[in-house]
Design a protein around this motif. Structure first.
Motif, short mmCIF file in Angstrom:
data_model
loop_
_atom_site.label_atom_id
_atom_site.label_comp_id
_atom_site.label_asym_id
_atom_site.label_seq_id
_atom_site.Cartn_x
_atom_site.Cartn_y
_atom_site.Cartn_z
N ALA A 15 46.31 22.27 42.57
CA ALA A 15 46.84 23.62 42.76
C ALA A 15 46.75 24.40 41.46
N ALA A 16 47.07 23.71 40.34
CA ALA A 16 47.00 24.37 39.03
C ALA A 16 45.55 24.74 38.72
N ALA A 17 44.64 23.80 39.00
CA ALA A 17 43.22 24.08 38.76
C ALA A 17 42.74 25.22 39.64
N ALA A 18 43.19 25.22 40.91
CA ALA A 18 42.80 26.31 41.83
C ALA A 18 43.37 27.63 41.35
N THR A 19 44.61 27.60 40.84
CA THR A 19 45.24 28.82 40.34
C THR A 19 44.49 29.32 39.11
N VAL A 20 44.12 28.41 38.22
CA VAL A 20 43.36 28.79 37.02
C VAL A 20 42.02 29.38 37.45
N GLU A 21 41.38 28.76 38.41
CA GLU A 21 40.08 29.25 38.90
C GLU A 21 40.24 30.62 39.56
N THR A 22 41.29 30.78 40.34
CA THR A 22 41.57 32.06 41.00
C THR A 22 41.83 33.14 39.95
N GLN A 23 42.57 32.77 38.90
CA GLN A 23 42.85 33.73 37.83
C GLN A 23 41.57 34.13 37.11
N LYS A 24 40.65 33.17 36.91
CA LYS A 24 39.37 33.48 36.26
C LYS A 24 38.58 34.46 37.13
N VAL A 25 38.52 34.17 38.45
CA VAL A 25 37.78 35.04 39.37
C VAL A 25 38.42 36.43 39.39
N GLN A 26 39.76 36.48 39.47
CA GLN A 26 40.45 37.77 39.50
C GLN A 26 40.27 38.52 38.18
N THR A 27 40.27 37.79 37.07
CA THR A 27 40.05 38.42 35.77
C THR A 27 38.65 39.00 35.70
N GLN A 28 37.66 38.26 36.19
CA GLN A 28 36.29 38.77 36.20
C GLN A 28 36.17 39.98 37.11
N GLN A 29 36.82 39.94 38.28
CA GLN A 29 36.80 41.09 39.20
C GLN A 29 37.48 42.30 38.56
N PHE A 30 38.60 42.04 37.87
CA PHE A 30 39.31 43.13 37.21
C PHE A 30 38.45 43.75 36.12
N LYS A 31 37.77 42.88 35.33
CA LYS A 31 36.89 43.38 34.27
C LYS A 31 35.75 44.19 34.88
N ALA A 32 35.18 43.69 35.97
CA ALA A 32 34.08 44.40 36.63
C ALA A 32 34.56 45.76 37.14
N GLN A 33 35.75 45.78 37.75
CA GLN A 33 36.30 47.05 38.25
C GLN A 33 36.60 48.01 37.09
N ALA A 34 37.15 47.46 36.00
CA ALA A 34 37.46 48.29 34.84
C ALA A 34 36.18 48.87 34.23
N GLU A 35 35.15 48.06 34.13
CA GLU A 35 33.87 48.53 33.59
C GLU A 35 33.26 49.59 34.51
N LYS A 36 33.36 49.34 35.82
CA LYS A 36 32.84 50.32 36.80
C LYS A 36 33.61 51.64 36.69
N PHE A 37 34.94 51.54 36.59
CA PHE A 37 35.78 52.72 36.45
C PHE A 37 35.45 53.46 35.16
N GLN A 38 35.27 52.71 34.08
CA GLN A 38 34.94 53.32 32.79
C GLN A 38 33.58 54.00 32.86
N ALA A 39 32.59 53.36 33.47
CA ALA A 39 31.26 53.94 33.59
C ALA A 39 31.30 55.21 34.44
N THR A 40 32.06 55.15 35.54
CA THR A 40 32.19 56.33 36.42
C THR A 40 32.88 57.47 35.68
#
Length: 167
Positions: A15-40
């Motif tokens: 569960a901890a590993a899954a949570t860490v993995e989920t956090q990594k995916v969410q962090t990457q999605q957040f960064k992608a959204q932030a970069e997209k927002f910044q570019a827009t």
């Protein structure tokens, strides 16, 4: 119980590993959204600045054309005033010369009848010349006014057409 503790420990680790993995995916999605927002946002700012710059350039060009129209109008008015002045001066000179010539002719009249005829002819001629000059000056003045307002009318027409096209 050790087996159960090992299972719980394994489940917690998974569960901890899954949570860490989920956090990594969410962090990457957040960064992608932030970069997209910044570019827009950057593109929107760039587009806004370009539109503003183009509007300022267009306003500057309009102002320059308006100033040129006013200059052309003032030049046409000055030429009209000069033409009217020249006509008035010419008429005054010829009128004076005609008056002097008429006075000389009238002073040589030998009878009252001849004097009245010379005076009548002079008055008729002077009135015809005066009316002719007034007509010429009116035509010159009218032409001058038309020429003076032509550049301004053209600028107003161009501006109205531009505003109507923008609607």
């Amino acid at each position: 119980m050790t087996d159960a503790a090992a299972t719980v420990k394994k489940t917690v680790e998974q569960a901890a590993a899954a949570t860490v993995e989920t956090q990594k995916v969410q962090t990457q999605q957040f960064k992608a959204q932030a970069e997209k927002f910044q570019a827009t946002g950057t593109q929107a700012l760039r587009d806004g600045m370009e539109k503003t710059s183009a509007s300022i350039a267009e306003l500057s060009a309009q102002s320059k054309q308006n100033l040129e129209a006013l200059t052309a109008s003032a030049t046409a008015a000055q030429k009209g005033a000069e033409a009217l002045s020249a006509q008035a001066l010419s008429y005054s000179k010829s009128s004076w010369e005609s008056g002097v010539a008429a006075a000389q002719t009238i002073s040589q009249a030998r009878s009252i009848q001849e004097l009245i005829e010379l005076q009548t002819n002079f008055a008729k001629s002077a009135m015809e010349t005066y009316l002719s000059e007034v007509t010429k000056m009116t035509e010159t003045f009218t032409g001058s006014v038309k020429d003076s307002f032509k550049p301004i009318n053209e600028r107003v027409t161009a501006s109205v057409e531009k505003f109507q096209a923008a609607r």
